[in-house]
Design an enzyme around this catalytic site. Structure first.
Site, PDB file in Angstrom:
ATOM      1  N   ASP A   1       0.720  -1.367   0.028  1.00 43.84           N
ATOM      2  CA  ASP A   1       0.022   0.147   0.075  1.00 43.84           C
ATOM      3  C   ASP A   1       1.016   1.225   0.066  1.00 43.84           C
ATOM      4  OD1 ASP A   1      -2.366   1.583   0.285  1.00 43.84           O
ATOM      5  OD2 ASP A   1      -3.241   0.401   1.739  1.00 43.84           O
TER       6      ASP A   1
ATOM      7  N   ASP B   1     -10.757   1.998  -3.590  1.00 43.88           N
ATOM      8  CA  ASP B   1     -11.170   1.812  -2.221  1.00 43.88           C
ATOM      9  C   ASP B   1     -12.711   1.913  -2.113  1.00 43.88           C
ATOM     10  OD1 ASP B   1      -9.257   1.536  -0.762  1.00 43.88           O
ATOM     11  OD2 ASP B   1      -8.826   3.450  -0.045  1.00 43.88           O
TER      12      ASP B   1
HETATM   13  C1  GLA Z   1      -5.656   1.795   2.119  1.00 44.72           C
HETATM   14  C2  GLA Z   1      -6.204   0.687   1.233  1.00 44.72           C
HETATM   15  C3  GLA Z   1      -7.188  -0.063   2.215  1.00 44.72           C
HETATM   16  C4  GLA Z   1      -6.947  -0.666   3.290  1.00 44.72           C
HETATM   17  C5  GLA Z   1      -6.070   0.708   4.021  1.00 44.72           C
HETATM   18  C6  GLA Z   1      -5.608   0.300   5.360  1.00 44.72           C
HETATM   19  O1  GLA Z   1      -6.913   2.750   2.560  1.00 44.72           O
HETATM   20  O2  GLA Z   1      -6.647   1.302   0.166  1.00 44.72           O
HETATM   21  O3  GLA Z   1      -7.492  -1.146   1.246  1.00 44.72           O
HETATM   22  O4  GLA Z   1      -5.535  -1.460   3.160  1.00 44.72           O
HETATM   23  O5  GLA Z   1      -5.386   1.397   3.469  1.00 44.72           O
HETATM   24  O6  GLA Z   1      -5.056   1.251   6.187  1.00 44.72           O
END
Ligand code: GLA
Length: 753
Positions: free
Chosen positions: A479, A549
């Site tokens: 990430d 997301d």
């Molecule tokens: C980001 C990612 C999510 C999740 C969060 C965790 O927003 O896109 O899928 O992994 O971080 O903090």
């Protein structure tokens, strides 16, 4: 395929069965662009294409020639200041402050296949006869600077890959302040420009407008390619559409700051530039130093936007993505993020995993919160050591339990970041990007580690390596949850600060390379707050990326539809989440969430224990469906059929290589009463084959749609008169058959005869 070189005329003609790309050495030694488009036959002399006409007010290169102005000549790598007034492909500042350059042809070489770009992701060949590469050597004698323009033509597909390399062969220090990957001058401006823009949770939505005189551009100055604009651009000749007409796609294989720009001059010629964004960029080239630009890929088609996308899909799936997982069906996963956020214990995770396993899910992914003192967004990033309060036996213990249960195990990292509240930051406060004496802006309470520094990358590699080699980890979600600010490195001198953004990305690539080499069987999925770094650069290391997301099915249809213009279905991370949805609070039917997520890598992002028994049974069926069809979906030929940006319904389909099997996804936002007749024209089928059509739809029971569509139909009927999708639902006394946010999957199988 071939590169035809006419030494008498100094002309280079790159071609395959679909395209021709022709350039020539100009009378002043610079490289001129003559033609790019549909394949034409070679001829002795293309010089008539130069079109040098004397124009009033023109500044001219030669004393004797009033018609020879670089302003009016289409070029391969234009520079500013010596009669060309357009934005340049390169700018070099010499020690005396001079910014004028003149790159003149010196030599060329042809190489079979495609050489690697050191330290950078790029398309590649597996066999030498898949492509041929032409390297044109140019030189600015006064600067002592050599420029190599690299062009690869692939044997199949209308594809040209380009990049540039600068080599300081002189004795002075040079400052490279613009170094584009691609400059392409086109003879007219009769195109629609399509960019892919958005923001967090609504990434890559196509925006179309007519190309106009002046400059139009998209780009990123965020340090990553961004949610806001994708490094991808299409020029489409009206009236081209999904299934017919001319279009050119431009894609940058890079994950950092970029610029994609079209400058239409007042004579209606168009200059496309694509590469690292020149703002804030400055690379010091010491004597002997080199700079390699990222690669840009150009695709031409005269068969519509689906064909354009399919060419990108094939190239990026087979010759950009690499490694063990490239050609393999992707595991169906469950991710605990939306199920628990930071609130979990090992027992809770095992409970979620156990139910998922029972439903046929193959991989459990432990998301954020397993390391350091990470109980919220405020702390822990940078401390890649398991939190023993939550995971008493560490990652190794949990991974083993998952394996024992019959589940593979995956883990989340955010390697490029650090919270101020972390052991890493306390030990190395100077390891972050920050401008001396200025405020340190945070994003999500975190700072960006200075990945331009080797010791930082090595340190993070060491921590990740320890975790991954000490436990049975099959998957990593990488990430990246904030953009870069105060981009300054404490480790670089003043005259190299313009290099930091690019060096940062080189550091990211370096870490990816080390990890993928060390753990070749681990499946990497990239992520940046969803789709903030969904770009070709990442696909070289991680064959899939978390698309967004936003897991709401209606929004996801739009996001995946937009993403599909460039990126293959096998690259799109797509999961079923809970209703009401956590981003929008919208409730959509479980089947619609799955029908959307099937067209990607597929998985779940919720606690299946919280579903009713009936819903759990549905989940089991969904997993079975995906296992049966994932090869077709992830590696078949994808067609967009109906855009969610144009109306209330959307549709797409995938067709198998032999055209004997296909799946159609149909999605409708709002249901209506007594609705009009509708048909959906399919694509890519064999017109002469008879297909059995089965509908997996919304109707509990009821007539119309199933009966009209289902049964046997020839490919020509389905493509030319269409699949009947008319919906007789929601009449006065029909009962509840359809609903808002409805969807169907049509399964097509050719009749065996
Ligand atoms: C980001 C990612 C999510 C999740 C969060 C965790 O927003 O896109 O899928 O992994 O971080 O903090």
């Amino acid at each position: 395929m071939g590169i035809i070189i006419n030494n008498k005329k100094d002309t280079f003609h790159l071609c395959n069965q679909e395209i021709s790309y022709i350039m020539t050495v100009l009378p002043n030694g610079q490289m001129g662009q003559l033609y790019f488009g549909k394949r034409i036959r070679d001829r002795e002399d293309f010089s008539y294409l130069l079109e040098t006409i004397g124009r009033p007010m023109a500044s001219c290169v030669f004393d004797t020639d009033k018609a020879y102005s670089m302003e009016h000549i289409k070029q391969e790598y234009g520079v500013f200041g010596a009669t060309d007034y357009r934005m340049p492909a390169a700018e070099v500042i010499q020690e005396n402050g001079n910014r004028v350059s003149e790159f003149c042809f010196r030599d060329y070489r042809v190489e079979p296949g495609k050489p690697k770009l050191p330290g950078l992701p790029a398309t590649y060949t597996e066999k030498e006869d898949e492509a041929e590469t032409l390297v044109i050597g140019l030189e600015d004698e006064r600067a002592g600077l050599r420029l190599e323009l690299m062009y690869t033509v692939f044997a199949k597909g209308g594809i040209i890959a380009r990049s540039a390399r600068f080599l300081n062969r002189g004795e002075q220090n040079l400052r490279l302040t613009t170094a584009m990957s691609l400059c392409l001058d086109l003879p007219d401006s009769g195109y629609d420009w399509i960019q892919f823009s958005g923001a967090w949770a609504r990434e890559r939505q196509p925006k179309v407008r007519r190309l106009e005189q002046g400059i139009q551009s998209v780009g990123s100055l965020r340090g990553h390619s961004s949610h806001n604009h994708n490094p991808f651009l299409i020029l489409k000749r009206p009236p081209a559409d999904g299934s017919q007409g001319e279009a050119v796609g431009f894609s940058l294989v890079y994950s950092g700051n970029f610029l994609a720009q079209a400058e239409v001059d007042t004579y209606d010629t168009t200059r496309i530039l694509m590469g690292i964004h020149p703002h804030g960029f400055e690379w010091k080239l010491e004597p002997g130093g080199e700079f390699q630009t990222p690669e840009a890929v150009i695709v031409y088609t005269d068969r519509g936007l689906n064909h354009l996308s399919q060419t990108f899909h094939r190239l990026y799936r087979k010759r950009l993505a690499r490694g063990y997982w490239r050609d393999r069906e992707r595991p169906i996963l469950i991710n605990n993020w939306e199920a628990t956020y930071f609130d979990f214990t090992e027992d809770k995770l095992l409970e979620i995993a156990e139910k998922a396993r029972e439903c046929g899910v193959e991989l459990f992914v432990l998301d954020d919160g397993w390391f350091g003192r990470r109980s919220s967004e405020h702390s822990g990033l940078g401390d890649w050591i398991a939190n023993s309060e939550r995971l008493p036996d560490g990652i190794a213990g949990l991974a083993q339990r998952m394996e024992d249960m019959g589940m593979k195990f995956g883990l989340w990292f955010e390697p490029e970041m650090v919270n101020p509240d972390s052991d890493l930051y306390r030990a190395h406060p100077d390891w972050i990007l920050s401008a001396p004496g200025y405020r340190r802006s945070h994003g999500r309470y975190q700072y960006v580690l200075d990945f331009s520094r080797r010791e930082v990358v090595d340190h993070i590699f060491g921590m990740m390596e320890k975790i991954l080699s000490g436990a049975k980890v099959s998957y990593v979600k990488w990430d990246m949850n904030r953009s870069i600010t105060e981009c300054y490195s404490a480790a670089l001198p003043a005259d190299r600060q313009g290099e930091v953004y690019h060096r940062y990305i080189l550091g990211v690539y370096d870490l990816y390379e080390k990890l993928t080499e060390r753990f070749p069987h681990v499946l990497f999925e990239s992520c940046a707050s969803g789709g903030g770094r969904f770009d070709p650069g990442m696909l070289y290391y991680a064959p899939q990326a978390w698309t967004s997301d936003d897991t709401d099915a209606v929004e996801r249809v739009k996001i995946q539809y937009g993403t599909s213009y460039c990126y293959p279905i096998s690259s799109m991370g797509s999961h079923v989440s809970i209703a009401p949805n956590h981003q929008l609070n919208r409730s959509t039917p479980l089947r619609t969430r799955a029908n959307t997520a099937y067209f990607g890598t597929f998985g779940y992002e919720l606690n299946l224990n919280l579903l009713s028994e009936g819903e759990q049974a549905q989940v089991k069926e969904q997993v079975c469906f995906m296992k049966k069809y994932r090869r077709l979906i992830q590696f078949g030929t994808f067609y967009r059929l109906q855009s969610p940006f144009d109306g209330n319904t959307a549709a797409w389909m995938v067709v198998s290589g032999d055209r004997r099997e296909a799946l159609v996804g149909w999605y409708r936002t709002l249901v209506g009463v007594n609705m009009p007749y509708t048909r959906l024209r399919l694509q890519g089928l064999d017109p002469g084959l008879e297909y059995h059509v089965e509908v997996q739809g919304s109707y509990v029971e009821g007539p119309s749609v199933h009966e009209a569509a289902a049964g046997m139909h020839y490919g020509d009927e389905l493509m030319y008169l269409g699949l009947i999708t008319t919906d007789g639902s929601s009449g006065e006394n029909e009962g509840l058959q359809s609903c808002d946010f409805d969807s169907r999957i049509y399964i097509l199988k050719a009749n065996d005869r």
